[in-house]
Scaffold this motif. Structure first.
Motif, PDB file in Angstrom:
ATOM      1  N   ARG A 186       0.840  -1.199   0.000  1.00 41.90           N
ATOM      2  CA  ARG A 186       0.000   0.000   0.000  1.00 41.90           C
ATOM      3  C   ARG A 186       0.877   1.251   0.000  1.00 41.90           C
ATOM      4  NH1 ARG A 186      -5.511  -1.177   2.337  1.00 41.90           N
ATOM      5  NH2 ARG A 186      -5.741  -3.402   1.910  1.00 41.90           N
ATOM      6  N   LEU A 187       0.515   2.217  -0.833  1.00 44.69           N
ATOM      7  CA  LEU A 187       1.331   3.418  -0.976  1.00 44.69           C
ATOM      8  C   LEU A 187       1.053   4.407   0.147  1.00 44.69           C
ATOM      9  CD1 LEU A 187       1.234   4.135  -4.811  1.00 44.69           C
ATOM     10  CD2 LEU A 187       2.756   2.650  -3.502  1.00 44.69           C
ATOM     11  N   TYR A 188       2.059   5.233   0.455  1.00 43.38           N
ATOM     12  CA  TYR A 188       1.936   6.198   1.546  1.00 43.38           C
ATOM     13  C   TYR A 188       2.994   7.284   1.374  1.00 43.38           C
ATOM     14  CZ  TYR A 188       5.709   3.196   3.275  1.00 43.38           C
ATOM     15  OH  TYR A 188       6.870   2.461   3.393  1.00 43.38           O
ATOM     16  N   PHE A 189       2.872   8.358   2.150  1.00 44.39           N
ATOM     17  CA  PHE A 189       3.907   9.387   2.226  1.00 44.39           C
ATOM     18  C   PHE A 189       3.932   9.932   3.646  1.00 44.39           C
ATOM     19  CE2 PHE A 189       0.011  11.439   0.938  1.00 44.39           C
ATOM     20  CZ  PHE A 189      -0.013  12.681   1.542  1.00 44.39           C
ATOM     21  N   THR A 190       5.055  10.545   4.044  1.00 44.94           N
ATOM     22  CA  THR A 190       5.226  10.902   5.453  1.00 44.94           C
ATOM     23  C   THR A 190       5.756  12.309   5.702  1.00 44.94           C
ATOM     24  OG1 THR A 190       7.502  10.082   5.576  1.00 44.94           O
ATOM     25  CG2 THR A 190       5.744   8.484   6.000  1.00 44.94           C
ATOM     26  N   ARG A 191       6.528  12.889   4.823  1.00 46.59           N
ATOM     27  CA  ARG A 191       7.190  14.163   5.116  1.00 46.59           C
ATOM     28  C   ARG A 191       6.730  15.291   4.198  1.00 46.59           C
ATOM     29  NH1 ARG A 191      11.009  10.251   6.202  1.00 46.59           N
ATOM     30  NH2 ARG A 191      11.985  10.386   8.273  1.00 46.59           N
ATOM     31  N   GLU A 192       5.499  15.179   3.712  1.00 47.62           N
ATOM     32  CA  GLU A 192       4.931  16.221   2.871  1.00 47.62           C
ATOM     33  C   GLU A 192       3.598  16.658   3.470  1.00 47.62           C
ATOM     34  OE1 GLU A 192       4.952  15.098  -1.426  1.00 47.62           O
ATOM     35  OE2 GLU A 192       5.765  13.234  -0.609  1.00 47.62           O
ATOM     36  N   SER A 193       3.288  17.933   3.280  1.00 50.48           N
ATOM     37  CA  SER A 193       2.003  18.477   3.705  1.00 50.48           C
ATOM     38  C   SER A 193       1.801  18.368   5.214  1.00 50.48           C
ATOM     39  CB  SER A 193       0.863  17.782   2.959  1.00 50.48           C
ATOM     40  OG  SER A 193      -0.354  18.471   3.157  1.00 50.48           O
ATOM     41  N   PHE A 194       0.728  18.951   5.689  1.00 57.51           N
ATOM     42  CA  PHE A 194       0.349  18.938   7.095  1.00 57.51           C
ATOM     43  C   PHE A 194       1.482  19.515   7.970  1.00 57.51           C
ATOM     44  CE2 PHE A 194      -1.715  15.330   4.950  1.00 57.51           C
ATOM     45  CZ  PHE A 194      -3.022  15.774   5.011  1.00 57.51           C
ATOM     46  N   ASP A 195       1.174  19.741   9.224  1.00 57.44           N
ATOM     47  CA  ASP A 195       2.210  20.216  10.131  1.00 57.44           C
ATOM     48  C   ASP A 195       1.825  19.874  11.561  1.00 57.44           C
ATOM     49  OD1 ASP A 195       0.564  22.263  11.307  1.00 57.44           O
ATOM     50  OD2 ASP A 195       1.122  23.666   9.730  1.00 57.44           O
ATOM     51  N   ASP A 196       2.728  20.153  12.470  1.00 60.16           N
ATOM     52  CA  ASP A 196       2.525  19.883  13.894  1.00 60.16           C
ATOM     53  C   ASP A 196       2.723  21.180  14.671  1.00 60.16           C
ATOM     54  OD1 ASP A 196       1.596  17.516  14.763  1.00 60.16           O
ATOM     55  OD2 ASP A 196       3.525  16.589  15.180  1.00 60.16           O
ATOM     56  N   PHE A 197       2.075  22.252  14.197  1.00 60.86           N
ATOM     57  CA  PHE A 197       2.356  23.557  14.792  1.00 60.86           C
ATOM     58  C   PHE A 197       1.254  24.023  15.744  1.00 60.86           C
ATOM     59  CE2 PHE A 197       2.714  28.169  14.962  1.00 60.86           C
ATOM     60  CZ  PHE A 197       4.049  28.302  15.306  1.00 60.86           C
ATOM     61  N   TYR A 198       0.018  24.073  15.266  1.00 65.18           N
ATOM     62  CA  TYR A 198      -1.088  24.568  16.089  1.00 65.18           C
ATOM     63  C   TYR A 198      -1.501  23.498  17.097  1.00 65.18           C
ATOM     64  CZ  TYR A 198      -5.927  25.784  17.281  1.00 65.18           C
ATOM     65  OH  TYR A 198      -7.099  26.039  17.958  1.00 65.18           O
TER      66      TYR A 198
END
Length: 856
Positions: free
Chosen positions: A291-303
């Motif tokens: 199954r395909l995935y990605f981890t270090r693009e988009s979204f953030d952990d700021f708010y």
């Protein structure tokens, strides 16, 4: 590495399932021994998971059956949503852990060191966006396997881990979405993305009853679902929280760490390291199924107001999961046909990879949590001051609301017992509270109180500034030494709010009765009085009356509400006044004369009559459901004004004369016909009132209803030099051009009736768009104006800050006999901007208390 599931070979990215259903064998390894007394989802629901979208009552029913059948499962009620759907939390672990749960939780309170052998606690929260429904369905499968599988791996996992499953974090939105899909699906599979099954109504199931995005409410806690949840979050103090979402159909699967530079600097490095460690487990689970995935693009952990970040500021590890969404049963995507069942299995696979990672990193998680609170206290001692003094002398309700918010976040505040004086300002008991920094929640205190304007990365998935005292418009002062303030021995608690103080009785037969407009709930009191037929006026100028004693005087500010005995025409009006008055902790004075010793008399024409209001808000697909929800929540839930929400396509059938006010929140309003526009213009010219914000204000200006000019898109584009930029600079340029949730300073005209209740000329305002009203050349039309250097908290490029500076924030003027009031901002943003919300109430009740011609 422990493997709970057998890999299922796929010929492509997405499994081409049977027409609808995915049998249990699709999700789980076979053969596996299951406890026969534990019911499968199909045994309770009558169909396989993935065969159709499950309603919330069916979901809760399954968990109740599971808890009744298994000594590994306990189910508790966290409370109820606005629409009275039950919020449940399943606790799944070994019988030994469940029997000892109370002591385990006691040992887990903030600041206590964790024994390395104690069980780790993992909270799996599903589908906080109600239309991202694969998570809720995965919750049933995850719970079933944990309760039913008879394997050594499961036995050991339940000894090591206390699993909390919140199967639906947004019950009302879930049922809105599920009803839509089940109503519009056919008996044969339709993968056309344009089919009604996949095209959601307004408002969508993403939001809750009041159209709030609950995944932005972990910090403000304006919604009942969030308050219920955070109460149990702090009771269980999880080590890990998995936050399961969906995204666009053409994506694959996402899990954190996300973009490294977009992690809030208050989040410890150990948290990021643990998140990256967990990512290896998620990758292994998905790799095994190709199954395909990605981890270090988009979204953030700021708010810190999101489900995947709130744990990070509370000694835990929050992890965001995003599954490509089929929305309905199956849809065509860039990667082929995406089925509902495929998405459910992805969410289930990463649910178990989260549990495996937590189990195998148990000691690290305990040590991280111990270090987190120890470091927090060390950080607090090195700051250079001891705490914050919060001061609000006029509005007790707004102050109490803020203190109650702190309490829900386990932050202690203490009432002053003696006056503290600094720089000729006296902070008195009753209106001043002290928040010491040296407490376990130091990091959370810092993120709530700090004003941050410089950032490592200027791209934000959500807001960049959320300084809560600014949102509540509260005065905050740093105190250097705790011993300098005399405070109560016990912290503020919500119990103080549940036992209202008795108001002083009103004197029957008085000439008039008066109350100030300062209190946050004064509009609610006024609205209730008006709706009971009690006549009221507002003083547009200040006045002073003689007191009962010879040398006393009573001062009343502009904005004071008067109930004049001589105007009342119902025999029981005083009884109604008394009953309503006792509901609110708002002081009301009994006046014995209408003759003032200074200012206007009570019979003056400057006393403006107030009438009951009938409010319409335009809704529909051309309107922001979020901002409509924010406005609806404030008017309907907070101050008790019913709002008729009418979709734009129905306006041509509506008699505008039935309404006193029209609310237009942010939107394009492209669905409004010329005929409807003509009706709207005639209505406002004949005495109607329009309140508009953001793009709605621009729309009104384009139709010559609002006499204001706006900074054009071309002018904004010219602020940024694009010479020598490369293709790789696109994202950075786009980030500079946005105002992604920033707090700006304004000055307000406190003499204006729309500013009644405000004591200070300075007013922080939240801005999250590039809508800018140009400064007016004519007098009296500007209620609020951005200051020369307006940036208070959050990110905004210097060029945009300069363009916002000294331009108009709020404007108002006549349109014939009517009024138009326009703001470039959302003054009731996400329900927690208490500081600016009163301007909306003033626009409702005092819209005829001012008169400014549209043109000189």
């Amino acid at each position: 590495m422990v493997q709970f599931f057998k890999a299922v070979a796929l010929t492509g990215l997405f499994a081409l399932a049977p027409a609808f259903a995915e049998p249990l064998s699709y999700y789980f390894e076979q053969p596996t021994q299951y406890r026969s007394k534990v019911p499968t989802p199909k045994a309770v629901l009558g169909f396989d998971v993935g065969d159709r979208h499950v309603r919330h009552d069916q979901l809760v029913h399954y968990f109740k059956e599971l808890a009744d059948a298994s000594n590994h499962v306990r189910l508790l009620s966290m409370g109820y949503s606005t629409e009275r759907r039950q919020q449940v939390l399943a606790t799944i672990s070994s019988p030994k852990n469940l029997n000892n749960l109370e002591q385990i939780l006691e040992n887990r309170q903030a600041g206590k060191n964790q024994n390395a052998d104690d069980p780790v606690v993992v909270w799996l929260g599903y589908s906080i966006h109600g239309n991202e429904i694969s998570g809720s369905h995965a919750s049933m499968l995850t719970a079933y396997y944990l309760a039913a599988a008879e394997t050594e791996e499961m036995k050991q996992l339940l000894d090591d881990v206390i699993v909390l499953i919140e199967p639906s974090m947004n019950p009302d939105g879930m049922d809105r979405f599920v009803t839509w899909v089940n109503t519009n699906r056919g008996t044969s599979l339709n993968t056309d993305p344009e089919h009604r099954e996949h095209q959601l109504q307004w408002p969508s199931g993403r939001t809750n009853h009041f159209m709030f995005d609950l995944n932005r409410d972990w910090l403000p806690l304006t919604q009942v679902e969030s308050r219920n949840r955070v109460k149990y979050f702090h009771q269980f103090k999880p080590n890990v929280l998995g936050d399961f979402h969906e995204m666009g159909k053409d994506s694959t699967y996402f899990f954190q760490p996300g973009i490294p530079s977009r992690t809030n600097p208050l989040t410890p490095k150990e948290n990021v390291e643990l998140t990256m460690n967990f990512a290896e487990y998620h990758a292994a689970a998905l790799n095994a199924d190709h199954r395909l995935y990605f981890t270090r693009e988009s979204f953030d952990d700021f708010y810190y107001g999101k489900g995947s970040t709130y744990p990070d500021i509370n000694g835990a590890v929050g992890i965001l999961f995003e599954q490509a969404s089929s929305r309905g049963m199956a849809t065509t995507s860039e990667n082929g046909v995406l089925t509902f069942g495929f998405g459910i299995k992805n969410q289930m696979l990463t649910s178990f990879s989260t549990l495996r990672a937590a189990q195998q990193n148990k000691k690290k998680l305990h040590q991280f949590r111990t270090n987190f609170y120890a470091q927090s206290l060390e950080m607090a001692s090195d700051v250079g001051f001891a705490g914050y003094l919060i001061h609000e002398p006029a509005d007790r309700q707004r102050l109490k609301d803020f203190l109650h918010l702190l309490e829900q976040h386990q932050i202690e505040s203490y009432a002053l017992t003696d006056t503290y004086e600094s720089n000729d300002v006296k902070y008195r008991p009753g209106s001043s509270y002290y928040v010491p920094l040296e407490q376990p929640q130091y990091r959370l205190i810092k993120t709530i109180f700090d004003k941050v304007t410089e950032f490592k990365d200027n791209s934000f998935y959500d807001v960049s500034g959320w300084t809560l005292p600014l949102a509540y418009n509260l005065e905050v002062k740093k105190v250097n030494r705790s011993r300098d303030v005399d405070i109560d021995s016990q912290p503020f608690t919500a119990d103080l709010l549940t036992v209202p103080e008795q108001n002083m009785p009103l004197k029957e037969g008085a000439y008039a009765y008066a109350f100030a407009w300062d209190d946050y709930l004064a509009p609610k009191l006024l609205n209730e009085l008006l709706n009971q037929g009690i006549k009221a006026k507002v003083a547009t100028k200040a006045f002073t009356l003689a007191g009962e004693n010879k040398d006393e005087e009573q001062d009343f500010a502009a904005g004071t509400i008067l109930i004049l005995s001589g105007l009342q025409n119902r025999t029981d009006w005083f009884d109604k006044l008394m009953d309503t008055y006792q509901k609110y902790h708002i002081d009301m004075a009994s006046l014995t004369t209408g003759l003032s010793i200074k200012g206007i008399d009570l019979g003056s024409r400057s006393m403006v009559t107030l009438n009951p209001v009938r409010v319409m808000m335009i809704g529909g697909h051309s309107v922001s459901q979020y901002e409509a929800g924010h406005m609806l929540y404030y008017l309907d839930d907070t101050i008790g004004v019913p709002v008729s929400v009418i979709d734009d396509y129905r306006l041509n059938k509506i008699d505008f004369n039935h309404y006193t006010h029209v609310i237009m929140v942010d939107g394009s309003y492209k669905g409004i016909s010329e005929a409807t526009l003509g009706k709207l213009k005639a209505w406002v010219e004949n005495g109607g009132v329009i309140y508009a914000q953001k793009r709605a204000s621009k729309w009104l200006a384009s139709k010559n209803i609002l006499q204001s000019s706006f900074v054009s898109d071309n002018e904004l584009a010219r602020l940024f030099n694009t010479d020598d930029l490369t293709y790789a600079d696109r994202q950075q340029l786009a980030a500079k051009k946005r105002i992604a949730g920033t707090i700006f300073a304004t000055n307000i005209d406190v003499t204006h009736p729309l500013a009644f209740g405000y004591q200070q000329e300075s007013l922080p305002i939240f801005k999250n768009s590039t809508v800018i009203i140009e400064k007016a050349s004519r007098p009296f039309v500007t209620l609020a104006e951005f200051t020369e250097k307006p940036l208070l908290s959050g990110y905004s490029d210097d060029a945009l800050v300069g363009k916002v500076a000294e331009n108009t924030a709020i404007t108002a003027h006549n349109v014939g006999k009517g009024r138009v009031i326009a703001s470039s901002e959302n003054l009731v943003f996400r329900g927690y901007w208490h500081g600016t919300a009163k301007i909306v109430a003033n626009s409702i009740f005092f819209s005829k208390a001012f008169s400014v011609p549209a043109k000189p």
